[in-house]
Design an enzyme around this catalytic site. Structure first.
Site, short mmCIF file in Angstrom:
data_model
loop_
_atom_site.label_atom_id
_atom_site.label_comp_id
_atom_site.label_asym_id
_atom_site.label_seq_id
_atom_site.Cartn_x
_atom_site.Cartn_y
_atom_site.Cartn_z
N CYS A 121 1.05 -1.13 0.07
CA CYS A 121 -0.21 0.37 -0.29
C CYS A 121 0.79 1.43 -0.25
O CYS A 121 2.39 0.99 0.43
CB CYS A 121 -1.32 0.47 1.39
SG CYS A 121 -0.28 0.35 2.93
N CYS A 195 -4.72 -0.81 -2.38
CA CYS A 195 -4.86 1.12 -2.55
C CYS A 195 -4.21 0.46 -4.08
O CYS A 195 -3.67 0.25 -4.40
CB CYS A 195 -4.20 1.12 -1.43
SG CYS A 195 -1.95 2.45 -2.35
N CYS A 202 4.30 0.02 -8.37
CA CYS A 202 4.15 -1.22 -7.71
C CYS A 202 5.64 -1.25 -8.80
O CYS A 202 5.06 -1.41 -9.75
CB CYS A 202 3.38 -2.03 -7.70
SG CYS A 202 4.36 -3.53 -6.11
#
Length: 260
Positions: A121, A195, A202
């Site tokens: 997250c 999230c 990422c």
């Protein structure tokens, strides 16, 4: 059909449609935006949106605005609701079939090595450390799990620490947020974003991990800091724990057994 003949249960009527079944199977693996579902099922957006509305009306699918782009919505399959609907459908067919399915725990006998899971997250201060702690707790060390954030906070959110301690008997007070960059080069079987923002940034971990998205609101953004067991954090932990229970059976499957 005779007037006295019973109608098929609502779940059966909803799920029997080929496109709706395809949407259900896609959403069983991850939360998706409409345009992603359009691509995955190869159908026009208006048709996909129509059937998503029917699934939402039937209580099987929910939707929430993306925290990354408010013009987008993420769709989520409520597996717990599906389990209850399947039980009710079984009962309608025969009373002996009316037992609620329970996701089995991973069997260490099937594991050649420990599966590896990364939860992500943005701040790594609430959602992802909650998920890390709950998965570690439920698998008793049979899964190697960690968490990290794209913009880690200086420390864990106090409500996350307290809710885990009070609701689940887990102490993560000694844990500190970590940056995603510290894990580049590590191998993971699952990379699960919690999230919408971190999903977009990422890093690529190579070795083709299974990418899963759980679109979960930030409990820290829901309200100002409050007393121990703040309701937003209690709800978030419960949501994550439910998702983890349905993740557990997948962790013992081989890549060939997991649906693409």
């Amino acid at each position: 059909m005779r007037p006295s003949d019973p109608a098929a249960p609502a779940f059966v009527r909803l799920a029997a449609h080929p496109l709706r079944w395809k949407l259900l199977t896609e959403l069983a693996a991850s939360d998706y935006r409409v345009r992603e579902l359009v691509e995955r099922v190869s159908q026009p957006q208006n048709l996909v949106s129509y059937h998503l509305r029917l699934l939402r009306g039937g209580g099987l699918v929910t939707a929430r605005r993306s925290n990354f782009d408010a013009r987008d919505s993420y769709y989520h399959l409520d597996l717990q609701q599906c389990a209850h609907a399947l039980t009710n459908a079984g009962t309608a067919l025969h009373p002996a079939l009316g037992f609620a399915p329970t996701p089995p725990l991973p069997s260490s006998a099937r594991l050649e090595r420990r599966p590896t899971v990364l939860f992500t997250c943005t701040g790594n201060s609430a959602r992802s450390p909650i998920a890390e702690a709950l998965l570690r707790h439920r698998t008793d060390g049979h899964v190697e799990v960690t968490s990290a954030g794209s913009h880690p906070k200086p420390c864990l959110h106090s409500d996350a620490v307290q809710v885990l301690r009070e609701q689940h008997g887990i102490d993560i007070s000694g844990q500190r947020p970590r940056h995603l960059d510290t894990l580049v080069g590590h191998r993971f079987d699952y990379v699960i974003s919690l999230c919408d923002k971190v999903r977009e940034v990422c890093p690529d971990f190579g070795d083709r991990p299974r990418l899963v998205h759980w679109s979960i609101p930030d409990p820290a953004a829901a309200t100002a800091p409050g007393p121990v067991g703040h309701p937003a954090f209690v709800r978030t932990a419960a949501d994550i724990d439910t998702r983890i229970r349905y993740l557990l059976p997948l962790l013992t499957l081989t890549p060939q057994e997991v649906q693409p």
